[in-house]
Structure formats: C-alpha cells, structure tokens
Design a protein around this motif. Structure first.
Motif, PDB file in Angstrom:
ATOM      1  N   PHE A 146       0.814  -1.206   0.000  1.00 27.34           N
ATOM      2  CA  PHE A 146       0.000   0.000   0.000  1.00 27.34           C
ATOM      3  C   PHE A 146       0.846   1.253   0.000  1.00 27.34           C
ATOM      4  O   PHE A 146       1.957   1.261   0.519  1.00 27.34           O
ATOM      5  N   LEU A 147       0.264   2.294  -0.565  1.00 24.21           N
ATOM      6  CA  LEU A 147       0.813   3.632  -0.401  1.00 24.21           C
ATOM      7  C   LEU A 147      -0.186   4.413   0.444  1.00 24.21           C
ATOM      8  O   LEU A 147      -1.299   4.699  -0.002  1.00 24.21           O
ATOM      9  N   ILE A 148       0.187   4.703   1.677  1.00 24.48           N
ATOM     10  CA  ILE A 148      -0.725   5.419   2.577  1.00 24.48           C
ATOM     11  C   ILE A 148      -0.373   6.909   2.539  1.00 24.48           C
ATOM     12  O   ILE A 148       0.760   7.290   2.833  1.00 24.48           O
ATOM     13  N   PRO A 149      -1.351   7.740   2.175  1.00 20.14           N
ATOM     14  CA  PRO A 149      -1.066   9.180   2.071  1.00 20.14           C
ATOM     15  C   PRO A 149      -0.865   9.820   3.450  1.00 20.14           C
ATOM     16  O   PRO A 149      -1.563   9.467   4.398  1.00 20.14           O
ATOM     17  N   VAL A 150       0.088  10.720   3.519  1.00 22.62           N
ATOM     18  CA  VAL A 150       0.342  11.454   4.763  1.00 22.62           C
ATOM     19  C   VAL A 150       0.742  12.883   4.441  1.00 22.62           C
ATOM     20  O   VAL A 150       1.177  13.185   3.325  1.00 22.62           O
ATOM     21  N   LYS A 151       0.574  13.747   5.426  1.00 21.59           N
ATOM     22  CA  LYS A 151       1.249  15.034   5.377  1.00 21.59           C
ATOM     23  C   LYS A 151       2.413  14.951   6.344  1.00 21.59           C
ATOM     24  O   LYS A 151       2.290  14.406   7.437  1.00 21.59           O
ATOM     25  N   VAL A 152       3.548  15.466   5.913  1.00 21.61           N
ATOM     26  CA  VAL A 152       4.749  15.410   6.751  1.00 21.61           C
ATOM     27  C   VAL A 152       5.137  16.829   7.150  1.00 21.61           C
ATOM     28  O   VAL A 152       5.267  17.710   6.293  1.00 21.61           O
ATOM     29  N   ILE A 153       5.283  17.021   8.448  1.00 19.86           N
ATOM     30  CA  ILE A 153       5.689  18.341   8.940  1.00 19.86           C
ATOM     31  C   ILE A 153       7.115  18.241   9.460  1.00 19.86           C
ATOM     32  O   ILE A 153       7.438  17.359  10.268  1.00 19.86           O
ATOM     33  N   LYS A 154       7.953  19.133   8.977  1.00 19.24           N
ATOM     34  CA  LYS A 154       9.325  19.197   9.510  1.00 19.24           C
ATOM     35  C   LYS A 154       9.301  20.037  10.766  1.00 19.24           C
ATOM     36  O   LYS A 154       9.124  21.261  10.702  1.00 19.24           O
ATOM     37  N   ILE A 155       9.514  19.403  11.904  1.00 12.35           N
ATOM     38  CA  ILE A 155       9.511  20.144  13.166  1.00 12.35           C
ATOM     39  C   ILE A 155      10.878  20.808  13.328  1.00 12.35           C
ATOM     40  O   ILE A 155      11.920  20.177  13.124  1.00 12.35           O
ATOM     41  N   SER A 156      10.864  22.089  13.675  1.00  8.74           N
ATOM     42  CA  SER A 156      12.128  22.823  13.814  1.00  8.74           C
ATOM     43  C   SER A 156      12.952  22.273  14.972  1.00  8.74           C
ATOM     44  O   SER A 156      12.426  22.025  16.054  1.00  8.74           O
ATOM     45  N   GLU A 157      14.251  22.149  14.719  1.00  4.76           N
ATOM     46  CA  GLU A 157      15.131  21.568  15.725  1.00  4.76           C
ATOM     47  C   GLU A 157      15.057  22.301  17.062  1.00  4.76           C
ATOM     48  O   GLU A 157      15.120  21.688  18.126  1.00  4.76           O
ATOM     49  N   HIS A 158      14.916  23.619  17.003  1.00  3.25           N
ATOM     50  CA  HIS A 158      14.984  24.389  18.260  1.00  3.25           C
ATOM     51  C   HIS A 158      13.795  24.155  19.189  1.00  3.25           C
ATOM     52  O   HIS A 158      13.814  24.612  20.327  1.00  3.25           O
ATOM     53  N   ILE A 159      12.761  23.470  18.737  1.00  3.22           N
ATOM     54  CA  ILE A 159      11.665  23.164  19.669  1.00  3.22           C
ATOM     55  C   ILE A 159      11.651  21.685  20.060  1.00  3.22           C
ATOM     56  O   ILE A 159      10.828  21.263  20.867  1.00  3.22           O
ATOM     57  N   VAL A 160      12.543  20.913  19.489  1.00  2.00           N
ATOM     58  CA  VAL A 160      12.547  19.470  19.766  1.00  2.00           C
ATOM     59  C   VAL A 160      13.167  19.199  21.139  1.00  2.00           C
ATOM     60  O   VAL A 160      14.246  19.702  21.448  1.00  2.00           O
TER      61      VAL A 160
END
Lengths: 565, 565
Positions: free
Chosen positions: A28-42
C-alpha cells in the motif's frame, strides 16, 4: 489550495508523501502530510536519539497538492484499487457505452461486509488498518517522548490490526464505503475505535454553480480534511457533475439518489415511481457512488406526528418521500422495496446511509415522537440489510439543544447495535444564521465526543444559500476542529499528541511550527502576517519574533513562564 | 454598527427602545431591541388577540444606535445612576483635579452585597430584576401562544423579583458589578438563575492601536451583545483609553490592574511593590472600573507544580506575579495584602474576579495539580472577601479537552459556594489557530450549559495577534451563540422562545424576520444578498422569494412540508 504550495514558509515546513507499506494481503501507499519540526523546539531526549524531526499527519487529499489546475479533470486520478478489484473472482465486468463497469457475478455479493462475515480480510480492510494507525506508527519517537514508560502500552493499544477491522466490519460497527466502480478510492473506515470522520456536502442547485465549481469544491473539501464528500447536486448537469467528481475523488462519494429521480420527473414528486428510483440507484452504483442516503425509515404512519411540529420536515429527501406518500396514499416505496434495494447495494458494494427524513428542523421539534419513530424503523431496516451483507450507517439530527444531544447517541447505540452514527451538526440554537457552522460544530463536538462516527459539516451559508468554495473551507476546517476535539475526548493518543507538539511550538515562539501544525496552516499564517505587519514572509529564514501583537513584547506570559522540555 | 441603521430592510424591522418601568424603589428605563414581526408569519391565535406583533430582546448597547460617529466621545454618555448614587448617605464626594469622585464615607461600605446582606434592596437590584425579566414580561403574548395552558406557570417562574435578586447577591451567588464612580452604567447581574453573560476583551498592546480604536471596539462589542468589557490595554495611553471607555460604557468595565503597574515600572516585574499596586487599585477604582481581576490565588508554593507542565503559565497576570515571587522569594503580595485590597474594593464597590493565573495553556496541562491548587486558594480568598461584603466571581480555564470540562464547574461550584464562575472558553483543542473563537465556543457552551455564569470570549486572533474590530464582532457573536445555547439548556424560556419565532420565520420564508431575529442581523442579511443575487435590498417591500440558492425552488423541504401554526 493554491496558497498551500505557494507560500514559502509553509512550503518548507509541510509536504505530502505516501508511506510505502508491505502488508500481508497487498502493498500500500498510505497518504500522509509530513511536517518538519524545527530543531529548536525538539526536546533534548529526542535530539539524542535521532536527527529526523518529522511529524506525520493522516491525510485526505489524495494525489492533489494544489487546486489551481483543473484542466485535467477529464482524465481522472490514479486507480489505486484497480489490481485488487481485478483479482476478485466474484466480480464481472461489462461495457456500457464507452465505459467498463463492474458488478457482482450472478448470485454473488461483493461487499466488504460479505467478506468480513466470511472472515476474509480484503486489501481495503488492511489498508484502513494501516491508515488509521499511521499517526501512531510513524510518530513513535514523539509518543515515546510524551508517554515515557507508558509509551509501549500506547503503541500496542493504538495500532489497529486488519483482523480487528475485519471483525468490526462483520459486526457492522465499522463500514468501508468502497463501490467496486470507484477504483480511484483510497479506502477509509467509519465507525467505533476509528478517527472521527467528517463529510462535506457539495453540489449545485438548479439556479447556481456548474461542473467546474463543484469539482473545485470537492478538491477544496479534501485539501482541508474532508473524509467523504456528498454530491447533493440537483440541477440539469447532475450526471456530468457526479461523473467528474467520482473520477477525481480519492474519498468516498455519497449521494441522495431521490434528487436525480425528482430531476427526471421535472420536480413533481407524485410522478416518481419505484422503477424510476431503482434505475437511478443502478445507474449511480455503476458510476461508482460509495454510499446512498435513502429515506426508507420515514413511513406513512409517521406523517400525522408532523402536525405537532413547528418546522415540519426539513430534510429534502424526507419531504419528497412524504409528499409522494400523501399523493399516492401508499407506503414509502423505498421501505416496501427495501430487499430489492439491498440486492442492488450488495451487487456493487454501495453502503447505505439510512436517512433521517424526520430530523428536527428547529429546537422546538428536537427529540420528538416523529424523530424517534423513524429511528426505530432505521434500526429494523439495518437488520434486514445485514442479511444482504450491506454496509450500513444511520443519519442523525439536525437541530438539538445542548441538554438533549446525548440522548440521541445513546438511543442510536442501543437500537442500532453500535452501527456508525452520522449526524448533521446538530445546531444547538436556531438563531445563529450566518454562523451555523459554529452553532452546529458545538453540537457536533458534543455528539462526536460521545461516540458519533462521522460528522456532516454545516457551512456559514446554511439556511441562507448555496455554499461557495470559501464556505466549504470554513465548514471543513470547523468540522475538523469538532472531529479532532472528539478524538481527544475519545482518548485517541494521536489526536492528543498533535496538541502537545503545538504546545511545544507555542512556548518556544516557533511560529512556523505553529502554522504547520494547525488545522488550517494557510489561514493562520495569513492572519499572523496581517496582524504582525513587521514580520515579512521572505521565506528565507524563520520568523524570530518572540511575541505577538496580542500582548506585545513586555506582557507575554510565555516569555515570563517556565516550561517543561 | 454602521450598517445596522443604514440597511433599509433591517431599519424597518428592528429598533432600539427603552421600556419605562415604575418600580417600588425607583423608575427605570430598561433598554430593549424591538423586532416588528411580519403579520404573515404570526399565528392566527395571536392575530385574534392583538395587532401588536412586536418581539422584545434584552439589549446591551446602551444609548448607541451606530458606531460611525466617535467625535463626541469626550462628553461621555448619560449618567443613569446619578440620582441613586446622590441619594446614598454612605457615599461622600471629593474633587481630584477637575473630577468629582465618590467613595464610602469613613468606616462605611457601599457594595451591593453590603446592602443585600442587610436586606436592603437597591435600585441596581431592582433594575437587574426587571431587566432579566424583560424578555418574559414584554413577550407575554408569544409565551401564551407557545406554552398554552402552561404559560401562566412559565410567566410566574421566570419573572424575577428584586427580593430574590437581593437574596442571591447577599449569598454571593449573583454579583452586580457597579462601581459608584461609574454612574453611566446600566446595571446587570452575573450569576445563577440569570441569563448567561459574555465578556469581550479589548485593549491595545504597546505596539498596536490607540484610544479611538479601543473606544470603537468597545462600541462594537456592546452593539453585538457583550455584557461586560474588559480593557486589557498595556501601552502608554493606558489611562486615557480607560477613561474614555468607562465614560462611554453602559456595561461594566473590568481591568487587570497589574498591567498598569507593570507599565509604571517599565516592564520589570521585580520593581513592582505592594504600594504601587495599591495606588493603582485606588486610582482605577476612582475612575470607575467595575471589576478587577486579581491573581491572588497563585502562591509561592504552587510554582514547583509548574515544572511538570508543557505550557507553563499562560496568564499574563499570573506570569507577572510568578516572576515577582521568584525574584523576591516572597509570597504573592496580593495574597498577603488581601484584606487591604478588600477594604479598597468595598469602598468603591469594585467587584473582584479572582484570576486563574495557573489556568492551563494547553490540553496536556488541563485539570492538573497546579490548576486545582490555585482554585482552592481562590475559594479561601472568596470567604475572606465576604467579610468585607465584596462581590466575588472566580475565573476559570483556559485549554480543557471535552472530557475534562464538566469537572471544572463541578469542583468550582462545590469549593466556591456557587459563586459566579467566569471562564475563558475553554478551547477544546490546541491546533485550531485562526479558529479559536470556534474551538473555545465549543468548550464555552459545554461549561455554560452546566452553569457557568459568564463566558469570556476568544476571537479568531487568539494566539496570533491583537484583535481588530471585525475580530471583536466575530468573537462576540460567536459567544452570544454559546451563551444563548447555554440558556436554552439551562431552561430559560425566553431563550427557547426566540428560537421558536425563528422557526416560524423559516417555515414561512420570511427572510426579513429571520435576519431580524438572528444574533447578527447585518451579517446574515449581507450573506443572503450576496448568495441570492436576484434579490435586491430595495427596502421598499419584503423579499418574497420562497426558496434560497441552497436548494433552489424545486428542492426546498420547507415548501413540501406541513407545519404547525
């Protein structure tokens, strides 16, 4: 939407992707949205373990990334289910005009429920299991950060198996609307234990809108997060509009077939016949409609109950059926022909959404005799549909005051064996004209939190006029708020998790992360830029203003306060 | 708002009026909005009895009919309480600059609660009794139509007496914020058994807005239905803005005095002293502020509890107090000086809204140890305030998921002896940036239906920037939806009645009546005209289109359906 890709800040933060899954039944190909979380809040503990700070979100927008190019809609989108459908021996194909149509071979059934009751896991079921779990399986590192020692437990309980989905489908607690003539569909499930779904109604009326506008509205709806779309068109182009929508839709499409029937008899309900109705059902099933609303629960004997109401019947389909019964002095033909209807539904796997033709149209009429009399018949019809392996959900109100909402879902669960409930709002007051997306989102969140499986959106134009694409957006985002808040209340860890990431972004003044994590990234960014005129969207670097114009730099509580990492 | 009077359709349907009441204590002019209901929608039984088809609505807009002329705001509005205040022997006057200021004569108290506990009914109490009952007493004919034989009972139970109000004020279950230096005030009550109230926050920040904008926002807020207004200004013009707002406000004005104090010490919390704070309290009391938010429940010992949070402290006042305690390693000075604060409050009759400095700022932090520890202290402070006859309400959250909201009001009722609860939303998810008026209206309606006395609005700009007047309008109307839906759930007949009139207007396609009865007549009419382009607002005759573009003429359920008269 157009600005989704064109805004440079968001372009760098959010992208669409497909997760490649190797399942037991299929790939399967499952659709997603990918968010790049900024390093400074990780949080530090995550940074120690990985440099991949992505966050994955369930996605309904199919192959689309923007809506500004509608020139290719005649070709339709990719047919992700084609192979699965081709391999089913219970399905035969035939040609009609220049189209190839699928149906069950004689005597066979092809519904998801049919397979489920036989214990057969379909690719659709497995797809739904993976899709529903994607925000858990892909966000493991965030879950481990938030839940610490409880994370293992959360992960185990929240990843759904295809076997579990299959069992729920068999029992009628989950449906997977997936007409075998809608190969473009990315399967999704509606029912208990799953993410709360929302439906967006689109469709022209005889005096407004056309094919391009309606396809565009469908795209806006799914870009904003609609899980299914109902095409409620009633004008002349009804067939062409429906065809264009289905061929371009990755989400299930629902219709109310009686609208096309009324169109055929030029608006005269008395001229409707069972034969005409049946032919429309078959025609729309061949086109690929995934679920039909059928107002078969509204009976002749209910009509006198309406006399006590202030607002009478406010369901279009219900009103047509009532008028027909009065003119013909006969029982509702969709009720008397229910078994034949179920045969058609099981031949194409069209799910049925049993309509609530007697839903209250004002607070005064809420929870009355007529409403519950119809619900009782809905539950009987569902039992008969089960014999045909038809997938069933139940429509619900409407206009209900706050103190009477919970009774609706409690009775529905009891009478309808926990089959999916699909409510329109409900609005909690009648006087919110122009703001009925809000008055209804309030009721929707109450009933959603109590277990309603799918919420039908209401736009600001309700009671006033036909929604345009901006109304569609406002309605869909508002209902994603209701559905998401319901999911938090229902205890879905993935819903809770996203809010916690937002909190991280807030305390660190990471505006880009806040917008990316928001339900409507474009609008929240736009509002920020408008009300913080010193900030430029130059797209080159992050917005590093550590306050907003709400409080200004001196009065920001976040700046003064301590926070957990 | 401007279009209110300029739109010809609405101008003929709605007007402002004052009902002249001869009370036992005084004579009153109670503000109302009067809607002319079109004859063609009036039920026959009403037509037989009268030719006066008016419907009366509680009104918050004071003497204003439009907002487009702000040139006269230096003069202030009519001083409706002047005579009452002049006749009180416990009040003395003194001059300060060119102003005459009122305060209690030495050793006396002048709070509504002081009088109530002595069994003395004030004009303010009687005014509130009549005002709260105005939608019942003036709409008798409609109540008799709707409730038939039960109407007598409804009328008896719903018309409040001044005696009853007095008893509730004495017990602290209702407050009437009414500083003796705010003679322009049209008294209103907050508390159980009354209409659910809403507050609108306005106020500039150091980097945006000025005096004209803020007075205009106040006017927009009360025109749209705000029952109280908090001026949360923090910039340089803070005193001039407050003065202009109070002199022109018919509704109670609240402030958070610590903001002005922080302004005086140039934004350095560590430089704040009790003496500075006290002087600001007195100064604002002399100006006429009707209630102060004081974050006295947030103690030194609570600060370690914050470490466990994701979002820390999100209350501006709370963050300032926390910072002060950390810097000075001392207990919260508003807590240690509580008795002196109460003395000041009872000298001018400033009500206190005990702030929730530790309200959760994200879903993760909801209902945590810190939040309830502060609420416990709030309840103790309220008991001490009672000894000074100070009127008290309690502030509440914030960010709370659906499944944790009810616990907040239940605990507050229990701990705080059913004193009025005043909540900010709560928002039910953190990810609705740009739509937080909606996410918070959902929570507000849940907690309002469960008994919260006043709902503090949230605008679409929450978490993003300073609201402008359009945001104020959107926020106020949204919260009127929440308050009204709460009132229906609480069983207030007047709320239910208005919805029933709307239903009458809907089934008879009387668009003008629908817009007039709606919470935002202007916006709903505007949206209708935009989406029904064939209809002209020529103002000469009623819109006689018996359908809308939603369904078009053939598919309108209302047209097909039978209805009750």
């Amino acid at each position: 939407m157009k600005e989704f890709v064109e805004n440079s800040i968001l372009k760098k933060k959010i992208h669409k992707d497909y997760i490649n899954i190797r399942g037991n039944i299929s790939n399967f190909l499952i659709p997603v949205k990918v968010i790049k979380i900024s390093e400074h809040i990780v949080p530090e503990e995550i940074k120690k373990r990985t440099t991949n700070f992505e966050y994955y979100i369930y996605d309904t927008s199919g192959p689309y990334e923007k809506v500004d190019n509608l020139s290719n809609f005649q070709n339709g989108i990719k047919r992700v289910r084609e192979e699965w459908l081709n391999s089913r021996t219970e399905i035969q194909s035939y040609n009609k005009g220049n189209k190839t149509i699928r149906k069950a071979t004689n005597g066979e059934r092809v519904t998801q429920r049919y397979y489920a009751r036989k214990g057969i896991i379909t690719p659709e079921m497995e797809y739904v299991a993976y899709r529903e779990s994607i925000e858990i399986s892909q966000n493991k590192i965030w879950i481990e950060w938030l839940w610490k020692e409880k994370a293992k437990d959360v992960l185990e309980k929240s990843v759904l198996s295809a076997e579990w989905i299959c069992k729920q489908v068999a029992e009628g607690k989950i449906i997977i609307p997936s007409n075998i003539n809608h190969p473009e569909l990315e399967p999704m499930g509606i029912g208990q234990g799953l993410r709360t779904k929302i439906n967006a109604n689109i469709g022209n009326s005889s005096i407004r809108s056309g094919i391009n506008e309606e396809v565009e509205k469908m795209l806006w709806a799914i870009m904003c997060g609609a899980d299914t779309v109902m095409d409620l068109s009633t004008g002349e182009d009804i067939n062409a509009i429906r065809e264009a929508i289905i061929r371009n839709s990755p989400v299930p499409i629902g219709t109310v077939p009686i609208y096309e029937v009324l169109e055929k008899v030029e608006g005269k309900p008395e001229d409707i016949s069972w034969e005409l109705y049946r032919d429309v059902l078959i025609h729309q099933a061949e086109q690929g409609v995934d679920y039909f609303t059928i107002h078969a629960g509204l009976l002749e004997e209910h009509l006198p109950m309406i006399e006590k109401r202030l607002a009478g019947i406010v369901s279009r389909g219900g009103a047509i059926m009532a008028r027909w019964m009065e003119e013909h002095k006969q029982q509702n033909f969709t009720y008397t022909h229910w078994d034949e209807i179920c045969e058609i539904l099981s031949t194409y796997d069209v799910a049925v959404s049993i309509g609530d033709g007697l839903r209250p149209g004002c607070i005064y009429d809420a929870n009355d005799e007529a409403q519950f009399a119809e619900l009782k018949v809905q539950s009987e019809l569902a039992k008969r549909a089960e014999q045909f392996d038809v997938q069933v959900m139940h429509e619900g109100p409407g206009h209900i005051p706050m103190d009477k909402i919970i009774k609706n879902i409690e009775i529905q669960k009891e009478w309808c064996s926990s089959a999916p409930f699909y409510t329109l709002g409900p609005v909690v007051t009648d006087i919110a004209t122009g703001y009925d997306h809000i008055s209804s989102a309030i009721g929707a969140t109450v009933i959603g939190s109590a277990g309603t499986a799918m919420l039908c959106y209401v736009t600001p134009k309700e009671h006033i006029g036909l929604p345009d694409k901006e109304d569609v957006r406002e309605g869909v985002v508002t209902y994603r708020i209701s559905a998401h808040a319901s999911d938090i209340a229902k205890g879905l860890p993935s819903a809770f998790l996203r809010d916690c990431l937002m909190a991280l972004a807030r305390v660190k003044f990471s505006w880009e992360d806040q917008f990316a994590l928001a339900l409507d990234p474009e609008k929240s960014l736009k509002m920020f830029l408008e009300s913080n005129p010193c900030v430029q969207d130059n797209g080159e670097k992050r917005i590093n203003q550590n306050y907003c114009t709400m409080c200004g730099p001196k009065f920001c509580a976040m700046k003064l306060s301590k926070t957990k990492e």
